[in-house]
Design an enzyme around this catalytic site. Structure first.
Site, PDB file in Angstrom:
ATOM      1  N   ARG A  61      36.357  10.917 -56.048  1.00  0.00           N
ATOM      2  CA  ARG A  61      37.329  10.602 -54.904  1.00  0.00           C
ATOM      3  C   ARG A  61      37.221  11.610 -53.795  1.00  0.00           C
ATOM      4  O   ARG A  61      38.037  11.992 -53.073  1.00  0.00           O
ATOM      5  CB  ARG A  61      38.836  10.657 -55.413  1.00  0.00           C
ATOM      6  CG  ARG A  61      39.254   9.760 -56.393  1.00  0.00           C
ATOM      7  CD  ARG A  61      38.885   8.290 -55.915  1.00  0.00           C
ATOM      8  NE  ARG A  61      38.826   7.376 -56.854  1.00  0.00           N
ATOM      9  CZ  ARG A  61      37.797   6.961 -57.554  1.00  0.00           C
ATOM     10  NH1 ARG A  61      36.312   7.170 -56.807  1.00  0.00           N
ATOM     11  NH2 ARG A  61      37.509   6.163 -58.638  1.00  0.00           N
TER      12      ARG A  61
HETATM   13  C1  LIG Z   1      47.452  -1.267 -53.879  1.00  0.00           C
HETATM   14  C2  LIG Z   1      46.616   0.167 -53.863  1.00  0.00           C
HETATM   15  C3  LIG Z   1      45.397  -0.047 -54.622  1.00  0.00           C
HETATM   16  C4  LIG Z   1      44.284   1.125 -54.571  1.00  0.00           C
HETATM   17  N1  LIG Z   1      43.495   1.024 -55.353  1.00  0.00           N
HETATM   18  C5  LIG Z   1      42.707   2.071 -55.439  1.00  0.00           C
HETATM   19  C6  LIG Z   1      41.560   2.230 -56.312  1.00  0.00           C
HETATM   20  O1  LIG Z   1      41.253   1.231 -57.280  1.00  0.00           O
HETATM   21  N2  LIG Z   1      40.498   3.073 -56.254  1.00  0.00           N
HETATM   22  C7  LIG Z   1      40.742   4.090 -55.218  1.00  0.00           C
HETATM   23  O2  LIG Z   1      39.812   5.101 -55.031  1.00  0.00           O
HETATM   24  N3  LIG Z   1      41.735   4.158 -54.094  1.00  0.00           N
HETATM   25  C8  LIG Z   1      42.724   3.094 -54.518  1.00  0.00           C
HETATM   26  N4  LIG Z   1      43.766   2.963 -53.277  1.00  0.00           N
HETATM   27  C9  LIG Z   1      43.823   3.908 -52.482  1.00  0.00           C
HETATM   28  C10 LIG Z   1      43.139   3.796 -51.122  1.00  0.00           C
HETATM   29  O3  LIG Z   1      43.227   2.329 -50.825  1.00  0.00           O
HETATM   30  C11 LIG Z   1      41.934   4.243 -50.884  1.00  0.00           C
HETATM   31  O4  LIG Z   1      41.801   5.465 -51.018  1.00  0.00           O
HETATM   32  C12 LIG Z   1      41.269   3.843 -49.494  1.00  0.00           C
HETATM   33  O5  LIG Z   1      39.925   3.653 -49.491  1.00  0.00           O
HETATM   34  C13 LIG Z   1      41.786   4.488 -48.264  1.00  0.00           C
HETATM   35  O6  LIG Z   1      41.323   3.862 -47.149  1.00  0.00           O
HETATM   36  P1  LIG Z   1      42.215   3.839 -45.755  1.00  0.00           P
HETATM   37  O7  LIG Z   1      41.217   3.579 -44.549  1.00  0.00           O
HETATM   38  O8  LIG Z   1      43.521   3.227 -46.096  1.00  0.00           O
HETATM   39  O9  LIG Z   1      42.544   5.408 -45.588  1.00  0.00           O
HETATM   40  P2  LIG Z   1      43.941   6.186 -45.096  1.00  0.00           P
HETATM   41  O10 LIG Z   1      44.933   6.006 -46.132  1.00  0.00           O
HETATM   42  O11 LIG Z   1      44.003   5.517 -43.725  1.00  0.00           O
HETATM   43  O12 LIG Z   1      43.301   7.759 -44.895  1.00  0.00           O
HETATM   44  C14 LIG Z   1      43.043   8.472 -45.889  1.00  0.00           C
HETATM   45  C15 LIG Z   1      41.894   9.738 -45.496  1.00  0.00           C
HETATM   46  O13 LIG Z   1      40.799   9.252 -45.109  1.00  0.00           O
HETATM   47  C16 LIG Z   1      40.633   9.487 -43.486  1.00  0.00           C
HETATM   48  N5  LIG Z   1      39.741   8.810 -42.950  1.00  0.00           N
HETATM   49  C17 LIG Z   1      40.669   7.331 -42.568  1.00  0.00           C
HETATM   50  N6  LIG Z   1      39.723   6.755 -41.977  1.00  0.00           N
HETATM   51  C18 LIG Z   1      38.649   7.593 -41.566  1.00  0.00           C
HETATM   52  C19 LIG Z   1      37.539   7.575 -40.587  1.00  0.00           C
HETATM   53  N7  LIG Z   1      37.128   6.590 -39.985  1.00  0.00           N
HETATM   54  N8  LIG Z   1      37.009   8.732 -40.328  1.00  0.00           N
HETATM   55  C20 LIG Z   1      37.316   9.885 -40.991  1.00  0.00           C
HETATM   56  N9  LIG Z   1      38.392  10.047 -41.908  1.00  0.00           N
HETATM   57  C21 LIG Z   1      39.157   8.918 -41.889  1.00  0.00           C
HETATM   58  C22 LIG Z   1      42.138   9.895 -43.047  1.00  0.00           C
HETATM   59  O14 LIG Z   1      42.108  10.907 -42.118  1.00  0.00           O
HETATM   60  C23 LIG Z   1      42.762  10.540 -44.554  1.00  0.00           C
HETATM   61  O15 LIG Z   1      42.321  11.678 -44.724  1.00  0.00           O
HETATM   62  C24 LIG Z   1      44.521   1.841 -53.498  1.00  0.00           C
HETATM   63  C25 LIG Z   1      45.738   2.061 -52.621  1.00  0.00           C
HETATM   64  C26 LIG Z   1      46.715   0.984 -52.975  1.00  0.00           C
HETATM   65  C27 LIG Z   1      47.980   0.974 -51.840  1.00  0.00           C
END
Ligand SMILES: Cc1cc2nc3c(=O)[nH]c(=O)nc-3n(C[C@H](O)[C@H](O)[C@H](O)COP(=O)(O)OP(=O)(O)OC[C@H]3O[C@@H](n4cnc5c(N)ncnc54)[C@H](O)[C@@H]3O)c2cc1C
Length: 292
Positions: free
Chosen positions: A170
């Site tokens: 992660r």
């Molecule tokens: C229903 C559900 C299921 C999930 N299942 C899993 C799972 O199985 N495994 C898992 O690992 N996670 C899981 N997650 C967590 C999440 O979905 C992941 O961590 C996802 O990859 C986050 O991506 P995001 O674009 O939503 O990031 P955000 O939540 O918007 O941001 C997270 C971090 O990434 C940074 N970030 C985002 N985009 C960029 C970019 N383009 N450049 C630089 N930094 C950036 C942000 O600044 C922040 O620090 C789950 C979440 C939910 C709600």
């Protein structure tokens, strides 16, 4: 001079962030920017640096808890088509940092690229998945990356090849301000078998976990080879709640925020779970979710 001067078409003030996160909670961003081109993004980041305005990157908001007081500074959202393209060349796929992870996974399966189908159902963007090295049951996003294009905090574009990238549980070495693009390579497999596997995995996941549409978030990191879900369950915390925020019955590593919930109630439930896991199992749970 306000940050919006010259950027009126892409910067809004006091944008509510709740609608941009899966928990649907939290206050406003002082400035919220949706640049439409790389040049606009670079100019904005340089202006923020000159004016000493803090900048944060928002992806799909599926791993974020925004406090009720909101966020000072500028939140950048790479939602414009320029940042969301996905293209295929041989067994290599290139995706913009703002592209939806679901689009990435569906494209890979359709092209016969194996691996990403295992992550079906995880919300968010390609940039967020690269930043977090998002994964499921031993399959991590970082494993397919061959290079990444990033934007540094002082507004420089740089390309990192796989030799200079590292991914662990992660987390990744991609800590620059913005991940603009990733290039990935895969093993191949017939598209129809990948699609069937993806559909089955999606059904299993939907039965086992809440969906992002249910105002949910994935809260804690696994610990020493033990899943956070099991640890929370072993500590007897399934169904625990603070007001309208509760530990999911389907998977205790998810919190669900019902109507009327606040960010502070989520923080309080996190504290309660951390405390009770420490008291009952002598394990310090670390947060997976980021708090803004
Ligand atoms: C229903 C559900 C299921 C999930 N299942 C899993 C799972 O199985 N495994 C898992 O690992 N996670 C899981 N997650 C967590 C999440 O979905 C992941 O961590 C996802 O990859 C986050 O991506 P995001 O674009 O939503 O990031 P955000 O939540 O918007 O941001 C997270 C971090 O990434 C940074 N970030 C985002 N985009 C960029 C970019 N383009 N450049 C630089 N930094 C950036 C942000 O600044 C922040 O620090 C789950 C979440 C939910 C709600």
């Amino acid at each position: 001079m306000s940050l919006t001067t010259g950027f009126e078409h892409i910067v809004r003030e006091n944008e509510p962030l709740a609608a941009h996160t899966s928990l649907k909670l939290g206050g406003v961003a002082q400035y919220f920017a949706e640049p439409t081109t790389r040049d606009e993004l670079i100019a904005l980041v340089k202006r923020c640096a000159e004016d000493q305005v803090p900048v944060r990157l928002l992806g799909g908001g599926s791993n974020l808890l925004v406090r009720s007081e909101g966020v000072q500074g500028c939140v950048i959202h790479l939602s414009a088509p320029e940042f969301c393209q996905i293209s295929v060349d041989g067994n290599s796929l290139t995706a913009g940092g703002g592209a939806k992870l679901s689009h990435f996974i569906a494209t890979a399966a359709r092209e016969g690229f194996s691996g990403p189908e295992q992550l079906v159902g995880i919300p968010g963007t390609v940039g967020g998945a690269l930043h977090n090295n998002t994964g499921y049951h031993g399959v991590d996003f970082g494993g397919w990356v061959r290079s990444a294009t990033v934007l540094t905090r002082d507004g420089q574009i740089a390309t990192r090849d796989s030799d200079s990238l590292s991914f662990s549980y992660r987390q990744s070495s991609l800590t620059e301000l913005a991940i603009l693009e990733g290039r990935f390579e895969f093993e191949t497999e017939p598209a129809n078998s990948l699609t069937k596997r993806m559909q089955k995995l999606w059904i299993v996941r939907r039965a086992a976990q809440p969906d992002a549409d249910e105002n949910s978030a994935y809260m804690f990191r696994d610990h020493g080879g033990e899943s956070a879900s099991k640890l929370i369950s072993d500590a007897g915390l399934a169904g625990e709640s603070v007001g309208p925020v509760h530990v999911s019955d389907r998977d205790p590593n998810f919190f669900v925020a019902e109507s009327g919930a606040t960010s502070e109630q989520v923080l309080e439930l996190m504290k309660k779970v951390r405390q009770q896991v420490a008291d009952r199992l002598e394990i310090e749970l670390q947060d997976a979710i980021q708090v803004w």
